[in-house]
Structure formats: C-alpha cells, structure tokens
Motif scaffolding. Structure first.
Motif, short mmCIF file in Angstrom:
data_model
loop_
_atom_site.label_atom_id
_atom_site.label_comp_id
_atom_site.label_asym_id
_atom_site.label_seq_id
_atom_site.Cartn_x
_atom_site.Cartn_y
_atom_site.Cartn_z
N CYS A 1 0.78 -1.32 0.02
CA CYS A 1 -0.13 0.05 -0.11
C CYS A 1 1.06 0.98 -0.10
N VAL A 2 0.44 2.29 -0.79
CA VAL A 2 1.15 3.55 -0.92
C VAL A 2 0.22 4.58 0.15
N LEU A 3 0.88 5.40 1.13
CA LEU A 3 0.14 6.25 1.83
C LEU A 3 0.76 7.38 1.57
N ASP A 4 -0.06 8.48 1.49
CA ASP A 4 0.53 9.92 1.23
C ASP A 4 0.89 10.58 2.80
N LEU A 5 1.16 11.94 2.73
CA LEU A 5 1.69 12.40 3.86
C LEU A 5 0.51 12.95 4.78
N ALA A 6 -0.85 12.91 4.08
CA ALA A 6 -1.93 13.17 4.77
C ALA A 6 -2.63 11.98 5.54
N GLY A 7 -2.01 10.69 5.24
CA GLY A 7 -2.58 9.46 5.64
C GLY A 7 -3.47 8.79 5.14
N GLU A 8 -3.38 9.28 3.74
CA GLU A 8 -4.81 8.85 2.72
C GLU A 8 -3.94 7.62 1.99
N VAL A 9 -4.68 6.53 1.83
CA VAL A 9 -4.20 5.17 1.00
C VAL A 9 -4.52 5.65 -0.40
N ARG A 10 -3.34 5.68 -1.04
CA ARG A 10 -3.43 6.08 -2.73
C ARG A 10 -3.48 4.86 -3.55
N HIS A 11 -2.79 3.77 -3.10
CA HIS A 11 -2.64 2.48 -3.73
C HIS A 11 -2.89 1.21 -2.81
N ARG A 12 -3.55 0.49 -3.11
CA ARG A 12 -3.44 -0.89 -2.36
C ARG A 12 -3.72 -2.12 -2.96
N THR A 13 -2.85 -3.43 -2.84
CA THR A 13 -2.87 -4.52 -3.61
C THR A 13 -2.75 -5.58 -2.37
N VAL A 14 -3.66 -6.63 -2.54
CA VAL A 14 -3.39 -7.74 -1.54
C VAL A 14 -3.67 -8.67 -2.50
N VAL A 15 -2.75 -9.81 -2.47
CA VAL A 15 -2.84 -10.92 -3.51
C VAL A 15 -2.82 -12.12 -2.58
N PRO A 16 -3.70 -13.08 -2.43
CA PRO A 16 -3.43 -14.43 -1.75
C PRO A 16 -2.49 -15.19 -2.65
N ARG A 17 -1.54 -15.71 -1.88
CA ARG A 17 -0.72 -16.49 -2.44
C ARG A 17 0.12 -17.41 -1.39
N ASP A 18 -0.25 -18.71 -1.25
CA ASP A 18 0.34 -19.71 -0.31
C ASP A 18 1.74 -19.87 -0.77
N LEU A 19 2.69 -19.23 0.13
CA LEU A 19 4.12 -19.36 0.00
C LEU A 19 4.88 -20.26 0.47
N ARG A 20 3.97 -21.41 1.14
CA ARG A 20 4.96 -22.50 1.91
C ARG A 20 5.08 -23.59 0.40
N GLY A 21 6.46 -23.71 0.72
CA GLY A 21 6.96 -24.67 -0.42
C GLY A 21 7.48 -23.81 -1.57
N THR A 22 7.14 -22.37 -1.57
CA THR A 22 7.99 -21.67 -2.67
C THR A 22 9.32 -21.30 -2.08
N SER A 23 10.39 -21.06 -3.12
CA SER A 23 11.55 -20.74 -2.73
C SER A 23 11.78 -19.20 -2.41
N PRO A 24 12.53 -18.90 -1.13
CA PRO A 24 12.47 -17.41 -0.99
C PRO A 24 12.73 -16.54 -1.99
N ALA A 25 13.62 -17.00 -2.92
CA ALA A 25 14.18 -16.02 -3.97
C ALA A 25 13.00 -15.84 -5.01
N ARG A 26 12.14 -16.79 -5.28
CA ARG A 26 10.95 -16.61 -6.12
C ARG A 26 9.99 -15.60 -5.47
N ALA A 27 9.73 -15.89 -4.09
CA ALA A 27 8.52 -15.28 -3.34
C ALA A 27 8.90 -13.78 -3.05
N VAL A 28 10.16 -13.50 -2.94
CA VAL A 28 10.74 -12.15 -2.66
C VAL A 28 10.50 -11.23 -4.12
#
Ligand SMILES: [Zn+2]
Length: 435
Positions: free
Chosen positions: A131-158
């Motif tokens: 999420c991106v928050l501006d100086l006034a505390g307003e959310v300007r952008h937000r993304t949430v993606v469900p993704r089960d990372l158990r079993g995913t390599s750290p390099a791929r997940a990051v």
C-alpha cells in the motif's frame, strides 16, 4: 522511531556560532562548522513544524504552530514557506476562527497530498500486499494478493513481492508522488540492520536475505542504497499501524499509548508498544507470543517445540477444530451458532487468553489490541480471553485490562509499514528537500 511531537524546538542561531558541529549525515558535513550547526537546527525545526501540521486533526495556523513549539512567529513563517514551496504543506482557507471573533481570518495549513508517499509491503505465509500512503495519511494505492508461499523458494517469493512494489511505485508516480522509501513486513524473526529474515517457521525459511533479494530490482536497490528500504516483523509494523490509527482517533495521546498488539494469521505474533514506542528486545526478536507454551505436552509446532499458542489459536488450528476450511465459513457458522464451531472458538480464546495474561503479567500493559484474524472473530473469542485474563493477571483489580479490536483489519501491517516511512519523512524533511 521516536515520536516527533516529543522533540523540543531549538532556537535558530541568528549567526553562525563558529563552534558547532554537524550531527546529521548528508550535506551538512561539507559546510563550515557554524553554518553546519545552523543548518542542523533548521533541519530539526523543519521536522518539528511539519510534524505539527501533519499530526493536527484540523488545519493549523502559523500562530498555532508558534504557540505549540515555542518558536517565534517569524521563524515559523520562514520554515512554513520552505515546506509550502516543497509542496509538503498546503495552505487552505482563509477560514474564520471558531467563535467568529474580530481579526483577520487565518490561513490554515495541512499536509500536502501531492508530493511524497511511503510504501508498505508485506510478505506473509499465504498472501503478499502493498500500500502507498501519502503525507496526509490517505491510502493512494493498495494491492493484496492471496498466495500460499509454503513450499515456494524465498528467491521466487521475494521476486513476486518486488514486482508488486514496483507496480505500487509506478502507480504513485503516475499521481505525481515521490515514494520516499519502503518498509517490508515479514512473519518471523527479522534482523532489521542487515535486512535478514532469520527464521519464519511457517514458511520453513531460515537466514533469508530479504533486503538483498529485493535489491535485485534496480528501483528498490536505489532505495536500499540510501537506507530507505527496511524490513521488520509484521506484528511490530501492525502495532505501529494501530498506534497511527489511535493518534487519528485522538482517543489516546500517541506518546503515552502502551499496549500489546496480537496479530492472528496462520502464525500468531505480537507487538509490544510502551509509551508510543515499539519494545524490540535485544535483537528486535521480542513479541513471539505464538510460541508461548499453552500446554508443554501439546501437539508439535513448526518451531520444533510443542503445545505453542499457534497450535491452538492459529488460523489453521481453529479451522481444524471447527472442521471447516476457510475463514468466511467459520464466521458464517459461528454467526449461525453451530455448537462445534463456537466450542472451537472458545477453546482458541482460552488459549489466547492464557498467553496474553502471561505477557501482561511480565510487561504490565493495560490494553490488548486484537488484530488480523482475531479482529474478525473477536465477538466469539473475547469472552474466553477476558475470563483467562481475569483469573490470571495479578494486577487486574488495580489496572483492569481493556481489550480493543483493531479497526484496520488485515491491512494493519502494510499501513503501519507505509506510515513508518511517512513518519521518517516528517521527522527529517530536509533529507527529502536535498534529494
Ligand atoms: Zn512453536
């Protein structure tokens, strides 16, 4: 991260003192000593004035700031001029003062929403978010993606998180905002100074160089080089989100707010906030409430121990006990009053209460904030949590524990992360102005 409103105003020297020394990094060291001191004091006061504007719930006048900081009206006016020119502060009004008394109506000052923003990122066991928050505390952008990372390599997940970060920065820049930095929320033991995720039991990760992996993305590398890309534990950042929210509610004075934030997801973590500051312990690894033993002979935990809180009150443990497979199903069944589900939630609440009472007895907090999963399930968990606290907290008769439900939902960590970046800009706007 010290609260800016606790800073004292420093009188600006009218002339170079000749003996001062620069105490901040950046361009100051290239100046003559006297000028450097003047520069440093001015930087400090710029942050102080910006903090007064940003933290005020309504527009403030220059006179209000002078009265609140002890700086002279002319000093405040000159600092405000710099902040307005940099588009960190915007003028609104003129507005009539309350009461409609005589005198020239004041120009109000507010945080500008046009110049700068903070980026909050989260990599958790089964989702990634930004999420991106501006100086006034307003959310300007937000993304949430469900993704089960158990079993995913750290390099791929990051790498996936890095791509999400770049998209968020692009979205912010498309609105004319400069992203001053990013903070990354991670589930487990985070060593912030070297950007390492030491241990994330639920992901099965050890010693992952998250900062290094994120820095493979050139735009994030640039942030990392200037020290503006940081990592932290997700519960700590969620606790900072709650702290920012409390300041906005004005129910508590931010600099005095002392509480335990308990974050329930697949894992269970906690952030301990004492007088408005996170208590981190020796390495920043405090708050691992999910691995407090509820029953030493209980079921094995991913951490290698047995009977940890997560095995009773983590999301999967609760779903298993309720014989359901998702949180919406759980909420629906609990709302319908299904006996097995209510029993599972009461058992989870009892385990949570036992662990929370132990922490309260050790650190002496009178407010417990339930976040994440626990916020959604509070209605069914709280009675059992309260019963355990009532029976186990020694000081309950003199300092009864209040249980609050965090209103930020699953966004607490990304909001706290982005807010921590914004807060660092507010404390030291001079760095941004020199960039
Ligand atoms: Zn454990």
């Amino acid at each position: 991260m010290d609260a800016v409103w606790e800073c004292q105003a420093v009188p600006q020297p009218s002339e170079p003192a000749g003996t001062g020394s620069a105490t901040t990094a950046g361009a100051a060291h290239r100046l003559a000593p006297g000028a450097a001191r003047q520069h440093t004091v001015r930087d400090h006061n710029l942050g102080l004035v910006l903090g007064k504007v940003v933290d005020a719930p309504t527009p403030v006048s220059r006179a209000d700031i002078a009265a609140a900081t002890g700086l002279t009206r002319s000093t405040v006016s000159s600092l405000v001029e710099v902040l307005v020119a940099a588009d960190l502060v915007a003028e609104v009004g003129p507005e009539r003062r309350a009461g409609g008394g005589a005198g020239r109506p004041g120009i109000g000052l507010v945080a500008s929403r046009r110049r700068v923003a903070g980026l909050g990122l989260e990599l958790n066991v089964d989702y990634v978010a930004a999420c991106v928050l501006d100086l006034a505390g307003e959310v300007r952008h937000r993304t949430v993606v469900p993704r089960d990372l158990r079993g995913t390599s750290p390099a791929r997940a990051v790498a996936g998180l890095a791509r999400m970060a770049v998209s968020a920065v692009d979205a912010a820049e498309a609105e004319g905002l400069t992203v001053a930095g990013a903070a990354v929320a991670l589930p487990g033991l985070v060593h912030a100074p070297d950007g390492m995720l030491r241990l994330a039991p639920n992901l099965g990760w050890r010693d992952v160089d998250v900062l290094g992996l994120l820095s493979r993305e050139p735009s994030l590398e640039a942030m990392a080089v200037r020290g503006a890309l940081v990592v932290d534990n997700e519960a700590n950042l969620a606790a900072l989100g709650e702290l920012d929210d409390a300041r906005g509610r004005a129910e508590v004075e931010g600099s005095r707010y002392t509480f335990l934030y308990v974050s329930g997801e697949i894992g269970v973590g906690a952030g301990i906030v004492i007088d408005g500051s996170i208590f981190r312990g020796g390495h920043g690894w405090g708050g691992e409430i999910g691995h407090l033993p509820v029953d030493p002979d209980g079921p094995p935990c991913r951490c290698g121990s047995r009977g940890c809180l997560e095995q009773y009150a983590g999301r999967e443990a609760v779903l298993r006990a309720a014989e359901l497979s998702s949180l919406p199903e759980l909420v629906e069944a609990a709302t319908d009053g299904r006996e097995r589900v209510l029993g599972a939630l009461t058992d989870a609440g009892r385990a949570l209460g036992i662990a929370v009472a132990s922490v309260v007895n050790v650190v002496d907090v009178s407010t417990v904030v339930l976040g994440g999963l626990y916020a959604e399930l509070a209605e069914w968990l709280v009675p059992a949590v309260e019963a355990e606290i009532g029976g186990r907290v020694l000081a309950q008769a003199w300092a009864p524990v209040t249980i609050r439900v965090c209103s930020l939902g699953g966004d607490a960590a990304i909001l706290g992360a982005a807010g921590s970046v914004v807060r660092s800009v507010v404390q030291q706007p001079a760095y941004l102005l020199r960039a």
